[in-house]
Scaffold this motif. Structure first.
Motif, PDB file in Angstrom:
ATOM      1  N   ALA A 129       0.816  -1.217   0.000  1.00 54.71           N
ATOM      2  CA  ALA A 129       0.000   0.000   0.000  1.00 54.71           C
ATOM      3  C   ALA A 129       0.852   1.271   0.000  1.00 54.71           C
ATOM      4  O   ALA A 129       0.303   2.376  -0.094  1.00 54.71           O
ATOM      5  N   ALA A 130       2.158   1.139   0.094  1.00 52.44           N
ATOM      6  CA  ALA A 130       3.043   2.309   0.159  1.00 52.44           C
ATOM      7  C   ALA A 130       4.249   2.120  -0.764  1.00 52.44           C
ATOM      8  O   ALA A 130       5.391   2.276  -0.346  1.00 52.44           O
ATOM      9  N   LEU A 131       3.976   1.791  -2.022  1.00 47.51           N
ATOM     10  CA  LEU A 131       5.068   1.614  -2.979  1.00 47.51           C
ATOM     11  C   LEU A 131       5.715   2.958  -3.281  1.00 47.51           C
ATOM     12  O   LEU A 131       5.045   3.996  -3.274  1.00 47.51           O
ATOM     13  N   PRO A 132       7.016   2.966  -3.560  1.00 44.73           N
ATOM     14  CA  PRO A 132       7.706   4.235  -3.797  1.00 44.73           C
ATOM     15  C   PRO A 132       7.284   4.873  -5.118  1.00 44.73           C
ATOM     16  O   PRO A 132       6.851   4.193  -6.058  1.00 44.73           O
ATOM     17  N   GLU A 133       7.422   6.184  -5.158  1.00 43.01           N
ATOM     18  CA  GLU A 133       7.177   6.922  -6.399  1.00 43.01           C
ATOM     19  C   GLU A 133       8.120   6.365  -7.457  1.00 43.01           C
ATOM     20  O   GLU A 133       9.277   6.067  -7.184  1.00 43.01           O
ATOM     21  N   GLY A 134       7.615   6.193  -8.650  1.00 43.01           N
ATOM     22  CA  GLY A 134       8.438   5.667  -9.722  1.00 43.01           C
ATOM     23  C   GLY A 134       8.336   4.165  -9.886  1.00 43.01           C
ATOM     24  O   GLY A 134       8.991   3.591 -10.754  1.00 43.01           O
ATOM     25  N   THR A 135       7.512   3.488  -9.056  1.00 42.41           N
ATOM     26  CA  THR A 135       7.303   2.056  -9.260  1.00 42.41           C
ATOM     27  C   THR A 135       6.647   1.876 -10.629  1.00 42.41           C
ATOM     28  O   THR A 135       5.673   2.556 -10.943  1.00 42.41           O
ATOM     29  N   THR A 136       7.186   1.001 -11.441  1.00 43.39           N
ATOM     30  CA  THR A 136       6.699   0.854 -12.808  1.00 43.39           C
ATOM     31  C   THR A 136       5.266   0.315 -12.826  1.00 43.39           C
ATOM     32  O   THR A 136       4.856  -0.416 -11.927  1.00 43.39           O
ATOM     33  N   PRO A 137       4.494   0.693 -13.857  1.00 42.99           N
ATOM     34  CA  PRO A 137       3.095   0.250 -13.928  1.00 42.99           C
ATOM     35  C   PRO A 137       2.942  -1.278 -13.918  1.00 42.99           C
ATOM     36  O   PRO A 137       2.052  -1.803 -13.241  1.00 42.99           O
ATOM     37  N   GLY A 138       3.787  -2.000 -14.665  1.00 42.43           N
ATOM     38  CA  GLY A 138       3.699  -3.455 -14.670  1.00 42.43           C
ATOM     39  C   GLY A 138       3.957  -4.042 -13.295  1.00 42.43           C
ATOM     40  O   GLY A 138       3.299  -5.003 -12.887  1.00 42.43           O
ATOM     41  N   THR A 139       4.900  -3.467 -12.568  1.00 39.89           N
ATOM     42  CA  THR A 139       5.194  -3.920 -11.210  1.00 39.89           C
ATOM     43  C   THR A 139       3.989  -3.687 -10.309  1.00 39.89           C
ATOM     44  O   THR A 139       3.601  -4.570  -9.538  1.00 39.89           O
ATOM     45  N   ARG A 141       0.859  -3.535 -11.187  1.00 41.39           N
ATOM     46  CA  ARG A 141      -0.204  -4.479 -11.556  1.00 41.39           C
ATOM     47  C   ARG A 141       0.065  -5.871 -10.993  1.00 41.39           C
ATOM     48  O   ARG A 141      -0.835  -6.543 -10.493  1.00 41.39           O
ATOM     49  N   ARG A 142       1.327  -6.333 -11.072  1.00 45.32           N
ATOM     50  CA  ARG A 142       1.647  -7.665 -10.559  1.00 45.32           C
ATOM     51  C   ARG A 142       1.442  -7.722  -9.048  1.00 45.32           C
ATOM     52  O   ARG A 142       0.918  -8.700  -8.521  1.00 45.32           O
ATOM     53  N   ILE A 143       1.867  -6.702  -8.334  1.00 45.24           N
ATOM     54  CA  ILE A 143       1.704  -6.679  -6.875  1.00 45.24           C
ATOM     55  C   ILE A 143       0.219  -6.694  -6.519  1.00 45.24           C
ATOM     56  O   ILE A 143      -0.201  -7.432  -5.625  1.00 45.24           O
ATOM     57  N   GLU A 145      -2.192  -7.980  -8.256  1.00 46.63           N
ATOM     58  CA  GLU A 145      -2.708  -9.319  -8.543  1.00 46.63           C
ATOM     59  C   GLU A 145      -2.347 -10.302  -7.434  1.00 46.63           C
ATOM     60  O   GLU A 145      -3.205 -11.038  -6.943  1.00 46.63           O
ATOM     61  N   VAL A 146      -1.075 -10.312  -7.041  1.00 45.49           N
ATOM     62  CA  VAL A 146      -0.613 -11.294  -6.050  1.00 45.49           C
ATOM     63  C   VAL A 146      -1.158 -10.967  -4.660  1.00 45.49           C
ATOM     64  O   VAL A 146      -1.750 -11.824  -4.006  1.00 45.49           O
ATOM     65  N   ILE A 147      -0.963  -9.747  -4.205  1.00 46.39           N
ATOM     66  CA  ILE A 147      -1.392  -9.365  -2.856  1.00 46.39           C
ATOM     67  C   ILE A 147      -2.918  -9.317  -2.774  1.00 46.39           C
ATOM     68  O   ILE A 147      -3.507  -9.715  -1.778  1.00 46.39           O
ATOM     69  N   GLY A 148      -3.552  -8.847  -3.844  1.00 45.88           N
ATOM     70  CA  GLY A 148      -5.010  -8.738  -3.856  1.00 45.88           C
ATOM     71  C   GLY A 148      -5.736 -10.020  -4.186  1.00 45.88           C
ATOM     72  O   GLY A 148      -6.962 -10.083  -4.138  1.00 45.88           O
ATOM     73  N   GLY A 149      -5.006 -11.061  -4.566  1.00 44.59           N
ATOM     74  CA  GLY A 149      -5.628 -12.340  -4.865  1.00 44.59           C
ATOM     75  C   GLY A 149      -6.274 -12.407  -6.242  1.00 44.59           C
ATOM     76  O   GLY A 149      -7.112 -13.276  -6.485  1.00 44.59           O
ATOM     77  N   GLY A 150      -5.889 -11.527  -7.145  1.00 48.41           N
ATOM     78  CA  GLY A 150      -6.465 -11.542  -8.488  1.00 48.41           C
ATOM     79  C   GLY A 150      -5.798 -12.543  -9.415  1.00 48.41           C
ATOM     80  O   GLY A 150      -4.751 -13.094  -9.096  1.00 48.41           O
ATOM     81  N   ALA A 151      -6.429 -12.750 -10.544  1.00 50.68           N
ATOM     82  CA  ALA A 151      -5.876 -13.636 -11.565  1.00 50.68           C
ATOM     83  C   ALA A 151      -4.854 -12.872 -12.400  1.00 50.68           C
ATOM     84  O   ALA A 151      -4.993 -11.666 -12.601  1.00 50.68           O
ATOM     85  N   ALA A 153      -3.139 -11.178 -15.442  1.00 50.08           N
ATOM     86  CA  ALA A 153      -3.555 -10.628 -16.735  1.00 50.08           C
ATOM     87  C   ALA A 153      -2.626 -11.204 -17.799  1.00 50.08           C
ATOM     88  O   ALA A 153      -1.573 -11.744 -17.492  1.00 50.08           O
ATOM     89  N   GLY A 154      -2.992 -11.081 -19.052  1.00 53.90           N
ATOM     90  CA  GLY A 154      -2.145 -11.620 -20.115  1.00 53.90           C
ATOM     91  C   GLY A 154      -0.992 -10.726 -20.506  1.00 53.90           C
ATOM     92  O   GLY A 154       0.000 -11.181 -21.041  1.00 53.90           O
ATOM     93  N   GLU A 155      -1.136  -9.434 -20.264  1.00 51.62           N
ATOM     94  CA  GLU A 155      -0.113  -8.451 -20.648  1.00 51.62           C
ATOM     95  C   GLU A 155       0.616  -7.953 -19.418  1.00 51.62           C
ATOM     96  O   GLU A 155       0.015  -7.737 -18.373  1.00 51.62           O
ATOM     97  N   TRP A 156       1.928  -7.744 -19.563  1.00 47.10           N
ATOM     98  CA  TRP A 156       2.722  -7.246 -18.449  1.00 47.10           C
ATOM     99  C   TRP A 156       2.284  -5.829 -18.108  1.00 47.10           C
ATOM    100  O   TRP A 156       2.106  -5.411 -17.031  1.00 47.10           O
TER     101      TRP A 156
END
Length: 156
Positions: A129-139, A141-143, A145-151, A153-156
């Motif tokens: 919930a407190a990722l640093p400024e500049g964390t990439t969009p793909g990163t 999204r992955r966090i 998905e994993v932390i939120g329990g989502g499936a 996605a097909g695209e990074w």
């Protein structure tokens, strides 16, 4: 003999873009290391902007899971105490046509002392919930998905 970190830097800056243009398909890994406080490990490279999950390319003759474990150790001093678990396989066509990324999750590990080097400027754990400024969009999204329990996605 050329030190591995110097070879990796030259490879990332010069050889990797050329390789991606000549090959139809490339495979890389990213490892989401989650500590006991549910914080996620991110790295900041010296040659690319932003914070991202540690990882890199799968070498010829190497499995994706072995590449993930190797990259975690090289980039952040993380030593897997279990086999990283594959979370999802993503197409990374926004960055490079034909590129694919296998994202793994690792929760059991130890850590060697980390010192910034020619490739990695920083490697730190952050609350999701407190990722640093500049964390990439793909990163991000992955966090989510994993932390939120989502499936995945097909695209990074």
């Amino acid at each position: 003999m050329v030190p591995r970190f110097l070879f990796k830097t030259v490879q990332s800056l010069v050889l990797q873009p050329l390789h991606r243009q000549l090959r139809g398909l490339t495979l890389g890994t990213r490892g989401m290391v989650i500590d006991g406080e549910d914080r996620v490990l991110l790295v900041r490279h010296t040659y690319a902007p932003g914070w991202m999950l540690p990882g890199g390319g799968v070498e010829r003759g190497e499995s994706a899971v072995a590449a993930c474990s190797r990259e975690l150790r090289e980039e952040a001093g993380i030593i897997a105490a279990e086999e990283p678990r594959l979370f999802g396989l993503y197409h990374n066509g926004r960055q490079f046509p034909g590129d694919h990324v296998a994202c793994f999750v690792l929760r059991r590990f130890s850590r060697e002392d980390f010192k910034p080097n020619i490739e990695i400027a920083e490697a730190r754990f952050f609350a999701a919930a407190a990722l640093p400024e500049g964390t990439t969009p793909g990163t991000r999204r992955r966090i989510a998905e994993v932390i939120g329990g989502g499936a995945p996605a097909g695209e990074w």
